[in-house]
Design a protein around this motif. Structure first.
Motif, PDB file in Angstrom:
ATOM      1  N   GLY A  36       0.836  -1.192   0.000  1.00 38.56           N
ATOM      2  CA  GLY A  36       0.000   0.000   0.000  1.00 38.56           C
ATOM      3  C   GLY A  36       0.862   1.229   0.000  1.00 38.56           C
ATOM      4  N   ALA A  37       0.836   1.982   1.101  1.00 40.07           N
ATOM      5  CA  ALA A  37       1.548   3.247   1.163  1.00 40.07           C
ATOM      6  C   ALA A  37       3.038   3.084   1.113  1.00 40.07           C
ATOM      7  CB  ALA A  37       1.169   3.998   2.433  1.00 40.07           C
ATOM      8  N   ALA A  38       3.532   1.852   1.196  1.00 34.93           N
ATOM      9  CA  ALA A  38       4.966   1.693   1.230  1.00 34.93           C
ATOM     10  C   ALA A  38       5.513   0.907   0.077  1.00 34.93           C
ATOM     11  CB  ALA A  38       5.375   1.012   2.537  1.00 34.93           C
ATOM     12  N   SER A  62       8.377   1.882  17.154  1.00 29.89           N
ATOM     13  CA  SER A  62       8.862   0.540  17.484  1.00 29.89           C
ATOM     14  C   SER A  62       8.194  -0.557  16.666  1.00 29.89           C
ATOM     15  CB  SER A  62       8.631   0.260  18.979  1.00 29.89           C
ATOM     16  OG  SER A  62       7.260   0.357  19.298  1.00 29.89           O
ATOM     17  N   HIS A  63       7.455  -0.192  15.635  1.00 29.97           N
ATOM     18  CA  HIS A  63       6.752  -1.178  14.807  1.00 29.97           C
ATOM     19  C   HIS A  63       7.510  -1.380  13.488  1.00 29.97           C
ATOM     20  CE1 HIS A  63       3.168  -1.252  17.419  1.00 29.97           C
ATOM     21  NE2 HIS A  63       3.437   0.031  17.603  1.00 29.97           N
ATOM     22  N   LEU A  86       5.160  -2.534  10.758  1.00 33.86           N
ATOM     23  CA  LEU A  86       4.299  -3.535  11.392  1.00 33.86           C
ATOM     24  C   LEU A  86       3.179  -2.892  12.207  1.00 33.86           C
ATOM     25  CD1 LEU A  86       7.030  -6.039  12.673  1.00 33.86           C
ATOM     26  CD2 LEU A  86       5.895  -5.965  10.447  1.00 33.86           C
ATOM     27  N   HIS A  87       2.799  -1.682  11.870  1.00 33.21           N
ATOM     28  CA  HIS A  87       1.740  -1.004  12.608  1.00 33.21           C
ATOM     29  C   HIS A  87       0.423  -1.784  12.481  1.00 33.21           C
ATOM     30  CE1 HIS A  87       4.686   1.979  11.139  1.00 33.21           C
ATOM     31  NE2 HIS A  87       4.613   2.412  12.380  1.00 33.21           N
ATOM     32  N   PRO A  88      -0.321  -1.912  13.573  1.00 35.76           N
ATOM     33  CA  PRO A  88      -1.582  -2.676  13.529  1.00 35.76           C
ATOM     34  C   PRO A  88      -2.498  -2.204  12.401  1.00 35.76           C
ATOM     35  CG  PRO A  88      -1.026  -2.132  15.792  1.00 35.76           C
ATOM     36  CD  PRO A  88      -0.042  -1.391  14.932  1.00 35.76           C
ATOM     37  N   GLY A  89      -2.883  -3.153  11.555  1.00 32.92           N
ATOM     38  CA  GLY A  89      -3.741  -2.830  10.428  1.00 32.92           C
ATOM     39  C   GLY A  89      -3.041  -2.205   9.246  1.00 32.92           C
TER      40      GLY A  89
END
Length: 461
Positions: free
Chosen positions: A14-16, A403-404, A355-358
């Motif tokens: 997606g955004a990355a 930290s994600h 690794l942010h939730p969602g």
């Protein structure tokens, strides 16, 4: 893409991301896993592979692009489309004398045209509550109010599946999968362990590549089967924040004869290049490296995000961003590194996953080095958080990181270990993995990879 062994979590950029694997499912049907001769995803010639990728990226005719745009904006005229091309809201390229349009252009138009995107002109101006909470967590740790705010222990499963194709019969398949960095290359990740692996025999790249990998090999799948390479890993990932005041107080003159300075101010064609004139125009008379970094970050954060071309099809990514006036996370990070090195300030690449939730996704960012302070993360893609009164939170991502993260790369365009014989599917970065047989590289959609989070737990450090 048929999955015959396990239910896989498909990588969707997606955004990355530099590309979206899910989009290649239709191409898989078109290519056919049983077509006589080599499938389109079996690449044995590097030049032919890149030519094929360019044609695939620019898959729309001009008329097809216009039709797709008018599905969203019926009022658009042919003259409007010409304007969109001139302003780089959509991307066109002449191939064999015919104008072709980048396959992501119709949806990128809604991100790049101010008339369609709500007037957004920079990144991060309106961060979500979740995004702000990741920053607040790290800041809370440093301010003494959140003793578990800095780090997470992550347990995950990464795998690659390769389905049967008659072109692979009797061959062997080697894969490379990302593994978290630790130690000197990434002091924000520790306690990296491989809990289980299938097959059990594997090779680790160690310090022999800028791409940290675990590599495995198996015989090609039998008819009707799919082979799976998989490992379960665990590690601790930490955020980091150094305030501007602390940087200014600790910063010393660079040791310009030191190996670190020489290594990370050197240019590395084709994607870390000398942009001396632009760099000095951005910073003007400013000579303080920290303030130069802030000025460069502010400049880059003006470029909006858009779905990217395959990196392997771009000759020079920083100049591509400047020409097209937009870029994804990796593209703007390479621009930042090029500009900082042009100013004589050490900067380097870091990438892997967010690794942010969602929001689990591919992601790229950078680090800048200040003598007396050390390496500081800089994520220009996350921008400035304009909707918070906390000054440190607003500028967090120009001298900090949450930290994600799953960091697996400390450079671009590196040689994998064991060495790959054929062109890589991702020639610049390394996040989805790589696959090849004795006859060529396996490009998408000839295989599928997945990254599943098993657990993410805050920990004290």
């Amino acid at each position: 893409m048929k999955k015959t062994i396990i239910v896989a979590l498909v990588l969707v950029a997606g955004a990355a991301g530099a590309y979206i694997l899910a989009e290649h499912r239709d191409e898989a049907k078109e290519a056919g896993y049983s077509r006589p001769g080599d499938p389109v995803w079996l690449e044995s010639d590097s030049a032919a592979a890149i030519t094929s990728r360019i044609a695939s990226d620019f898959s729309l005719t001009l008329d097809e692009a216009k039709a797709a745009i008018r599905e969203q904006h019926p009022e658009v005229t042919d003259a409007d489309v010409d304007t969109f091309l001139a302003r780089h809201y959509i991307e066109g390229r002449e191939i064999d004398g015919v104008m072709r349009v980048h396959r992501k252009s119709p949806r990128n138009l809604n991100l790049l045209n101010p008339d369609y995107n709500g007037g957004i002109t920079d990144r991060g101006y309106d961060a979500s509550e979740k995004r702000l909470s990741y920053v607040d967590s790290v800041l809370g740790y440093y301010r003494g109010s959140n003793d578990k705010g800095l780090a997470h222990r992550v347990t995950y499963r990464f795998g690659i599946e390769v389905p049967y194709n008659e072109a692979l019969e009797g061959d062997s398949i080697r894969v490379w999968m990302p593994l978290p960095l630790e130690g000197e290359l990434c002091d924000r990740q520790t306690d990296v362990k491989i809990v289980a692996a299938e097959p059990a025999d594997y090779v680790l790249s160690g310090d022999r590549s800028v791409h940290n990998t675990i590599s495995m090999m198996l015989p090609a799948p039998a008819k009707g089967d799919t082979i799976r390479f998989e490992y379960v890993g665990t590690y601790i990932t930490k955020g980091k924040f150094v305030s501007g005041k602390e940087i200014e107080a600790k910063m010393k003159p660079y040791d310009k004869n030191g190996e670190l300075y020489k290594r990370y101010t050197a240019f590395e064609a084709p994607h870390i290049v000398n942009l001396d004139s632009l760099a000095h125009a951005i910073v003007g008379d400013e000579t303080n490296p920290h303030r130069q970094s802030e000025l460069v970050a502010d400049y880059i954060m003006q470029f909006p995000w858009a779905g990217a071309r395959e990196y392997s099809t771009i000759d020079c990514i920083p100049t591509y961003v400047l020409r097209e006036r937009h870029g994804d996370c990796g593209q703007v990070s390479l621009l930042y590194i090029s500009l900082m090195r042009s100013l004589g300030v050490p900067a380097r690449w870091e990438s892997g996953w967010m690794l942010h939730p969602g929001e689990k996704n591919y992601h790229d960012w950078a680090e800048v080095y200040f003598e007396g302070v050390g390496w500081i993360p800089v994520d220009v893609s996350f921008g400035r958080y304009g909707n918070t009164p906390d000054a440190d939170a607003k500028t967090f991502y120009s001298h900090g990181i949450d930290s994600h993260r799953f960091s697996t790369n400390k450079g671009v365009c590196g040689e994998l270990y064991p060495p790959k014989k054929f062109v890589r599917s991702e020639t610049v970065d390394f996040q989805a993995g790589e696959v090849e047989c004795s006859r060529g590289n396996l490009f998408y959609p000839g295989w599928n990879s997945y990254f599943k989070l098993i657990s993410v737990e805050p920990v004290k450090i």
